[in-house]
Design a protein around this motif. Sequence first.
Motif, mmCIF file in Angstrom:
data_model
loop_
_atom_site.group_PDB
_atom_site.id
_atom_site.type_symbol
_atom_site.label_atom_id
_atom_site.label_comp_id
_atom_site.label_asym_id
_atom_site.label_seq_id
_atom_site.Cartn_x
_atom_site.Cartn_y
_atom_site.Cartn_z
ATOM 1 N N ASP A 271 26.486 10.905 13.708
ATOM 2 C CA ASP A 271 26.419 9.911 14.603
ATOM 3 C C ASP A 271 24.866 9.069 14.842
ATOM 4 O OD1 ASP A 271 27.852 7.615 15.859
ATOM 5 O OD2 ASP A 271 27.698 8.654 17.610
ATOM 6 N N TYR A 272 24.146 9.345 13.802
ATOM 7 C CA TYR A 272 22.608 8.817 13.963
ATOM 8 C C TYR A 272 22.380 7.435 13.758
ATOM 9 C CZ TYR A 272 21.223 13.815 13.323
ATOM 10 O OH TYR A 272 21.107 15.011 13.379
ATOM 11 N N TYR B 220 25.334 1.529 11.938
ATOM 12 C CA TYR B 220 24.415 2.673 11.843
ATOM 13 C C TYR B 220 22.815 2.271 11.442
ATOM 14 C CZ TYR B 220 28.642 5.618 12.674
ATOM 15 O OH TYR B 220 29.659 6.236 13.191
ATOM 16 N N VAL B 221 22.698 1.250 11.021
ATOM 17 C CA VAL B 221 21.311 0.723 10.743
ATOM 18 C C VAL B 221 20.768 -0.419 11.277
ATOM 19 C CG1 VAL B 221 19.847 0.219 8.615
ATOM 20 C CG2 VAL B 221 22.100 1.612 8.298
ATOM 21 N N LEU C 12 21.278 11.926 8.690
ATOM 22 C CA LEU C 12 22.213 11.264 7.717
ATOM 23 C C LEU C 12 23.370 11.195 8.548
ATOM 24 C CD1 LEU C 12 23.462 11.382 4.774
ATOM 25 C CD2 LEU C 12 23.942 13.750 5.020
ATOM 26 N N VAL C 13 24.197 10.022 7.902
ATOM 27 C CA VAL C 13 25.431 9.605 8.428
ATOM 28 C C VAL C 13 26.225 9.436 7.228
ATOM 29 C CG1 VAL C 13 26.974 7.796 9.460
ATOM 30 C CG2 VAL C 13 24.521 8.429 10.399
ATOM 31 N N GLY D 89 18.268 8.115 6.306
ATOM 32 C CA GLY D 89 16.868 7.932 6.790
ATOM 33 C C GLY D 89 16.039 8.558 5.965
ATOM 34 N N ARG D 90 14.680 8.194 5.612
ATOM 35 C CA ARG D 90 13.729 8.837 5.033
ATOM 36 C C ARG D 90 13.272 10.035 5.817
ATOM 37 N NH1 ARG D 90 11.525 5.542 0.553
ATOM 38 N NH2 ARG D 90 13.302 5.177 -0.365
ATOM 39 N N ASN D 91 13.751 9.915 7.203
ATOM 40 C CA ASN D 91 13.314 10.963 8.137
ATOM 41 C C ASN D 91 14.330 12.102 8.225
ATOM 42 O OD1 ASN D 91 15.422 9.904 9.335
ATOM 43 N ND2 ASN D 91 14.408 9.753 11.485
ATOM 44 N N GLY D 92 15.241 11.907 7.094
ATOM 45 C CA GLY D 92 16.310 13.114 7.000
ATOM 46 C C GLY D 92 17.642 12.817 7.780
#
Length: 320
Positions: free
Chosen positions: A124-125, A195-196, A175-176, A170-173
């Motif tokens: 749930d990022y 989510y974005v 994941l959704v 995301g490029r930071n890792g």
Amino acid sequence: MKKSMNFLEFIQIVKDENACYDLYEQWKWGDKVVSPFDPTSKVYKCKNHKYKCKNTNRYFTVKTGTCFANSKIPFTKWFYVMWLFAQGKRGISSYQVSRDIDVSQKTAWRMLHKIRKAMTGENDYYLEGEVEIDESFAGGKNANRHKDKKVERCQGRSFKDKVPVFGLIGRNGDLVAKVVSGTGSSKLLPIIRKYVEEGSTIYTDGWDYGEVSEMYNQISVDHGHKYYGITYYNDNKETVMITTNTIENAWSVFKRIYATYYHISKKYMQRYVDEFVFFIPVGFVEIESIFLHFTVECNQPLVIYPRAVSFGTVRCSEVE
């Protein structure tokens, strides 16, 4: 606990029911026992790891309000399954668990799914900056099926025999990944918006996501024409990577986890996807940290019924 704790050391820590109760009480409450019925109430300690809430006159244990509540399975077996689940990053079969702890396959299956529910919070990022999106399809290859089980016209992006899963990373890792009912823009665009962060740069493989280019900076690669991406430096000497390799690598991990199980029902596919998302960033995290997450996140909202919970006649002493 040491970072390199092995199985022999683990079973010495949770050698019996009392040890499991003591460990879980320390993790959940620390030095002060809190009543799940009234956090402000005094608590009396009773026998066999039971407690009594003074204000409500109700009895409880550290299991009350958690996924362990009302379970007849010994705490030692719960701890073993959670440890086994934590160290098996490619998943674990309910049949293996049933053999290891001497329970039925159905019981092992329910235990594993209760643990998987503790993983939903990791899926749930809220993503921002540079984000890659792509779809994957969970299901076996048609060519590997028996003749009477083959599905006609299921090539390409058809999912008549598969379950579509939409992923954003995301490029930071972070994941959704969500199970979706279709891969059209009407199904995927609401997930992207949720989510974005608006204005982020989204890297895609050229699939039509509708109005995504109006809200985001969309950059696409074209796998059909062998264009998988490019890396260059911009005017600010920053590295720019136009690729979807990050999400593609994530899907390769998902397929390996999926392959561990003989059959996954479409109804419960999201739980297995949550398991995959949970383990993606923890490749180098010690097993104890993952295990601790399971035990702490396995709490559930407590439902208080009119009839008090009873453990029979017990003697209690006040807890300071």
